[in-house]
Design a protein around this motif. Structure first.
Motif, PDB file in Angstrom:
ATOM      1  N   UNK A   1     -15.836 -12.748   0.900  1.00  0.00           N
ATOM      2  CA  UNK A   1     -15.519 -11.949  -0.281  1.00  0.00           C
ATOM      3  C   UNK A   1     -16.840 -11.886  -0.499  1.00  0.00           C
ATOM      4  N   UNK A   2     -17.832 -11.336  -2.001  1.00  0.00           N
ATOM      5  CA  UNK A   2     -19.523 -11.240  -1.607  1.00  0.00           C
ATOM      6  C   UNK A   2     -20.086 -12.125  -2.857  1.00  0.00           C
ATOM      7  N   UNK A   3     -21.097 -12.580  -2.856  1.00  0.00           N
ATOM      8  CA  UNK A   3     -20.954 -13.448  -4.478  1.00  0.00           C
ATOM      9  C   UNK A   3     -22.121 -12.215  -5.147  1.00  0.00           C
ATOM     10  N   UNK A   4     -22.695 -11.892  -5.583  1.00  0.00           N
ATOM     11  CA  UNK A   4     -22.766 -10.178  -5.811  1.00  0.00           C
ATOM     12  C   UNK A   4     -22.621  -8.673  -5.849  1.00  0.00           C
ATOM     13  N   UNK A   5     -21.758  -8.983  -4.456  1.00  0.00           N
ATOM     14  CA  UNK A   5     -21.987  -7.603  -4.539  1.00  0.00           C
ATOM     15  C   UNK A   5     -20.665  -6.920  -5.198  1.00  0.00           C
ATOM     16  N   UNK A   6     -20.485  -6.033  -5.947  1.00  0.00           N
ATOM     17  CA  UNK A   6     -18.474  -5.237  -5.808  1.00  0.00           C
ATOM     18  C   UNK A   6     -18.585  -4.018  -4.972  1.00  0.00           C
ATOM     19  N   UNK A   7     -17.675  -3.948  -4.200  1.00  0.00           N
ATOM     20  CA  UNK A   7     -16.711  -2.966  -3.758  1.00  0.00           C
ATOM     21  C   UNK A   7     -16.142  -1.971  -3.887  1.00  0.00           C
ATOM     22  N   UNK A   8     -15.930  -0.785  -3.120  1.00  0.00           N
ATOM     23  CA  UNK A   8     -14.621   0.208  -3.681  1.00  0.00           C
ATOM     24  C   UNK A   8     -14.640   0.587  -2.140  1.00  0.00           C
ATOM     25  N   UNK A   9     -13.444   1.042  -1.722  1.00  0.00           N
ATOM     26  CA  UNK A   9     -13.011   0.418  -0.857  1.00  0.00           C
ATOM     27  C   UNK A   9     -12.066   1.844  -0.997  1.00  0.00           C
ATOM     28  N   UNK A  10     -12.563   3.336   0.111  1.00  0.00           N
ATOM     29  CA  UNK A  10     -11.571   4.583  -0.237  1.00  0.00           C
ATOM     30  C   UNK A  10     -11.136   5.115   0.961  1.00  0.00           C
ATOM     31  N   UNK A  11     -10.003   5.288   0.947  1.00  0.00           N
ATOM     32  CA  UNK A  11      -9.195   5.649   2.585  1.00  0.00           C
ATOM     33  C   UNK A  11      -9.606   6.668   3.129  1.00  0.00           C
ATOM     34  N   UNK A  12      -9.545   7.170   3.551  1.00  0.00           N
ATOM     35  CA  UNK A  12      -9.467   8.358   4.413  1.00  0.00           C
ATOM     36  C   UNK A  12      -9.079   9.204   5.717  1.00  0.00           C
ATOM     37  N   UNK A  13      -8.048   7.950   6.175  1.00  0.00           N
ATOM     38  CA  UNK A  13      -7.712   8.154   7.423  1.00  0.00           C
ATOM     39  C   UNK A  13      -6.777   6.881   7.704  1.00  0.00           C
ATOM     40  N   UNK A  14      -5.645   6.983   8.415  1.00  0.00           N
ATOM     41  CA  UNK A  14      -5.018   5.644   8.688  1.00  0.00           C
ATOM     42  C   UNK A  14      -4.186   5.140   7.361  1.00  0.00           C
ATOM     43  N   UNK A  15      -3.700   3.886   8.148  1.00  0.00           N
ATOM     44  CA  UNK A  15      -2.358   3.137   7.111  1.00  0.00           C
ATOM     45  C   UNK A  15      -3.428   1.440   7.021  1.00  0.00           C
ATOM     46  N   UNK A  16      -2.302   0.254   6.152  1.00  0.00           N
ATOM     47  CA  UNK A  16      -3.275  -0.528   6.463  1.00  0.00           C
ATOM     48  C   UNK A  16      -2.853  -1.635   5.594  1.00  0.00           C
ATOM     49  N   UNK A  17      -3.447  -2.101   4.938  1.00  0.00           N
ATOM     50  CA  UNK A  17      -2.895  -3.532   4.169  1.00  0.00           C
ATOM     51  C   UNK A  17      -4.349  -4.532   3.511  1.00  0.00           C
ATOM     52  N   UNK A  18      -3.930  -4.581   1.887  1.00  0.00           N
ATOM     53  CA  UNK A  18      -4.989  -5.474   1.637  1.00  0.00           C
ATOM     54  C   UNK A  18      -4.890  -6.281   1.298  1.00  0.00           C
TER      55      UNK A  18
END
Length: 121
Positions: free
Chosen positions: A51-68
């Motif tokens: 995790x990140x103490x201060x940072x907010x993130x956005x992930x944007x999937x451009x190729x492939x498949x996954x699980x979060x």
């Protein structure tokens, strides 16, 4: 004017084990309050939960498949999915496909190793 091309961005490994190419951040541009990077996760690999103490993130999937997994919730991912990750949320990403998983990652404030807390060994 700052314009960076992905092919010119050198890769490095983040604290969670991801290979990223930082496109825009305070380290290489006039951007001060956020960062944009492309992350790549080979088939069968996963990041370490963190995790990140201060940072907010956005992930944007451009190729492939996954699980979060974010905290206790797990979802499958495909190209076009955008994922919001708030500060303090434990998260882990798996590549569940047969090709490299590619994603854009924005961080505000910008990504720093010191803001990344690993929660598994």
């Amino acid at each position: 004017m700052d314009i960076k091309n992905l092919s010119d961005a050198p890769p490095f490994i983040t604290k969670d084990g991801s290979e990223i190419r930082e496109l825009l951040a305070h380290r290489n541009s006039a951007i001060c309050n956020q960062s944009l990077a492309e992350a790549r996760l080979p088939a069968g690999d996963a990041t370490q939960e963190h995790y990140h103490v201060k940072t907010e993130e956005i992930y944007y999937i451009t190729a492939g498949t996954g699980r979060i997994r974010i905290d206790a919730e797990t979802r499958d991912l495909k190209p076009g999915d955008a994922i919001a990750i708030l500060p303090g949320q434990k998260h882990k990403l798996w590549n569940t496909g047969k090709e490299t998983l590619h994603l854009l990652c924005t961080c505000a404030p910008a990504y720093e190793h010191t803001d990344t807390i690993i929660t598994e060994s």
